[in-house]
Design a protein around this motif. Structure first.
Motif, mmCIF file in Angstrom:
data_model
loop_
_atom_site.group_PDB
_atom_site.id
_atom_site.type_symbol
_atom_site.label_atom_id
_atom_site.label_comp_id
_atom_site.label_asym_id
_atom_site.label_seq_id
_atom_site.Cartn_x
_atom_site.Cartn_y
_atom_site.Cartn_z
ATOM 1 N N ALA A 29 37.835 47.706 78.376
ATOM 2 C CA ALA A 29 38.237 49.082 78.093
ATOM 3 C C ALA A 29 38.246 49.346 76.588
ATOM 4 O O ALA A 29 38.238 50.490 76.149
ATOM 5 N N GLY A 92 30.648 58.658 68.230
ATOM 6 C CA GLY A 92 31.465 58.227 69.365
ATOM 7 C C GLY A 92 32.460 59.309 69.746
ATOM 8 O O GLY A 92 32.443 60.420 69.194
ATOM 9 N N ASN A 169 41.752 63.155 79.520
ATOM 10 C CA ASN A 169 40.705 62.164 79.770
ATOM 11 C C ASN A 169 40.300 62.156 81.238
ATOM 12 O O ASN A 169 41.056 62.554 82.106
ATOM 13 N N ILE A 171 39.310 59.274 82.693
ATOM 14 C CA ILE A 171 40.030 58.075 83.126
ATOM 15 C C ILE A 171 40.896 57.601 81.960
ATOM 16 O O ILE A 171 40.437 57.547 80.821
ATOM 17 N N ASN A 173 42.533 55.071 79.550
ATOM 18 C CA ASN A 173 42.228 53.701 79.111
ATOM 19 C C ASN A 173 43.435 52.786 79.232
ATOM 20 O O ASN A 173 43.286 51.575 79.319
ATOM 21 N N GLN A 201 36.341 56.501 78.788
ATOM 22 C CA GLN A 201 36.700 55.411 79.701
ATOM 23 C C GLN A 201 36.037 55.585 81.070
ATOM 24 O O GLN A 201 35.948 54.645 81.840
ATOM 25 N N LYS A 224 31.301 51.480 74.989
ATOM 26 C CA LYS A 224 32.092 51.131 76.177
ATOM 27 C C LYS A 224 31.214 51.043 77.410
ATOM 28 O O LYS A 224 31.697 50.752 78.502
HETATM 29 C C1 LIG Z 1 37.971 54.217 73.560
HETATM 30 C C2 LIG Z 1 38.521 55.529 73.883
HETATM 31 C C3 LIG Z 1 38.501 56.555 72.936
HETATM 32 C C4 LIG Z 1 38.016 56.377 71.524
HETATM 33 O O1 LIG Z 1 36.672 56.016 71.476
HETATM 34 P P1 LIG Z 1 36.001 55.591 70.088
HETATM 35 O O2 LIG Z 1 34.738 54.918 70.530
HETATM 36 O O3 LIG Z 1 36.956 54.654 69.415
HETATM 37 O O4 LIG Z 1 35.761 56.835 69.333
HETATM 38 C C5 LIG Z 1 39.007 57.773 73.312
HETATM 39 N N1 LIG Z 1 39.488 57.984 74.550
HETATM 40 C C6 LIG Z 1 39.500 57.033 75.484
HETATM 41 C C7 LIG Z 1 40.029 57.340 76.853
HETATM 42 C C8 LIG Z 1 39.022 55.763 75.178
HETATM 43 O O5 LIG Z 1 39.051 54.806 76.110
#
Ligand SMILES: *Cc1c(COP(=O)(O)O)cnc(C)c1O
Length: 404
Positions: A29, A92, A169, A171, A173, A201, A224
């Protein structure tokens, strides 16, 4: 038939040892590993057609441009966007959310309301707090239950004609909860609010269809989902992307520049200032190809099996409590053992070659909600095995016995 052993051969890193033990990587994750097929795309780029895109007449530049734009089309197809220029390459999810939050500075008025879910990653909280500070908009929180499910009745009560934006979100994280985003989007649209879904996620587990969801913005990080770090995407509906001002100024995002006035390029370039992560974008496309070759239905079914197995085995450990017990969840398990600090468990597991995450998982409000400093989080990818679950369970038992 899902052949996990065959899949594992694509990931060289899974063969390494940590502290003299075979690596058991359960921090997916936070970031997933990279298959050979994606590494090959990276090596191919730098070996054969490394060049800056969109500007050169020379062959290398044209080849790089073609492959980069082909990756954009792959992403478009994967998420079923209506138009390829609705896919903006970013670094990202964090970058994607900041881009949108910055853009809304010009569209909000004092007293407008923004709704954030109680289970967000900091990157889907902080940019909106900054926006609220700049504009005088008010940030309100959609509460969640002890199981880690959003309280949908409370959500509906929070919505009004003052609501301009909802973000949540797909999902979580930290908890693994799969949120009912269809319903969240529909209800927000009914009061005229736009919706941003943080898909960081979800993208490794679920193939989202942005048109079917009718979502306004959807964000993803490639790292991810078997791609490299430093690249991701923002999907935005064309009408919204046209309304938002550019985020950064520079080369590539302009139509014409004079010292008096600059006009901006059309989508998607308006939001893609400067030389992008060209190789990363191409590798992101290769990662999508790789995952689609395995198939998202097969991935989801296999990961669900891992989740059920690991949940059952972990709950056999005395004093172990799982945070996030939503009916609809993915292969993320956050847990604690009574009387033991999560960090200490993580440290002992590392000695045994097991990589888990400990802490607040960039979601401090969730930890505050449960009144805990953090959790141990094991998050599974399609290349993990039931045998690795067993190694984790034995490791946790050992750690608990040592620490109690
Ligand atoms: C990892 C994650 C982020 C941040 O992603 P970055 O690649 O660090 O910009 C944001 N939201 C969720 C739900 C995540 O799992």
């Amino acid at each position: 038939m899902f052949d996990v052993q065959k899949i594992r051969k694509d990931f060289p890193i899974l063969n390494r040892e940590v502290n003299g033990k075979p690596l058991v990587y359960l921090d997916n994750a936070a970031t997933s590993h990279t298959p050979k097929q994606v590494m090959d795309a990276i090596v191919d780029y730098y070996s054969n057609y490394n060049a800056n895109i969109h500007r050169g007449v020379h062959t290398l530049s044209q080849e790089a441009t073609d492959k980069y734009e082909a990756a954009r089309h792959k992403i478009q197809n994967h998420f079923n966007a209506a138009k390829s220029h609705e896919i903006i390459f970013t670094s990202g999810t964090t970058h994607s959310i900041n881009l949108v939050a910055n853009g809304f500075s010009t569209l909000l008025e004092k007293g407008d309301e923004l709704l954030v879910s109680a289970m967000e990653h900091h990157s889907n909280i902080v940019p909106w707090q900054m926006l609220a500070e700049r504009t005088g908009a008010i940030l309100k929180v959609i509460p969640m239950s002890i199981k880690g499910e959003l309280e949908m009745d409370a959500y509906v009560r929070l919505l009004s004609d003052k609501t301009k934006l909802v973000f949540c979100n797909h999902i979580s994280n930290a908890l693994g909860t799969i949120n009912p985003i269809d319903e969240i989007i529909q209800k927000a649209h009914a009061v005229g609010a736009a919706v941003l879904i943080d898909g960081a996620q979800a993208a490794p587990h679920i193939k989202a269809d942005v048109q079917k969801l009718d979502v306004d913005f959807y964000t993803v990080s490639a790292h991810k989902m078997c791609g490299p770090t430093g690249v991701g995407m923002l999907y935005g509906k064309e009408e919204w992307l046209n309304k938002l001002p550019p985020y950064q100024g520079g080369g590539e995002m302009i139509a014409e520049v004079t010292f008096e006035k600059t006009t901006y390029a059309d989508l998607p370039h308006k939001f893609e200032a400067g030389t992008p992560n060209i190789c990363g974008g191409i590798a992101f496309g290769a990662a999508l190809d790789y995952m689609n070759d395995i198939g998202f239905e097969a991935i989801a079914a296999y990961e669900h099996e891992l989740l059920e197995y690991a949940t059952q085995k972990l709950l056999e450990i005395k004093g172990l409590k799982i945070y996030g017990t939503a009916k609809n969840k993915t292969s993320v398990i956050s847990f604690n053992i009574e009387g033991v600090h999560p960090y200490d468990i993580g440290t002992i597991l590392d000695k045994l070659g097991i990589a888990v995450r400990t802490g607040h998982h960039c979601a401090q409000p969730i930890m505050d909600f449960y009144k805990i400093p953090g959790t141990v989080r094991a998050s599974f990818c399609f290349y993990n095995t039931k045998n690795e679950v067993d190694v984790l369970v034995e490791g946790v038992k050992k750690a608990a016995a040592m620490l109690k």
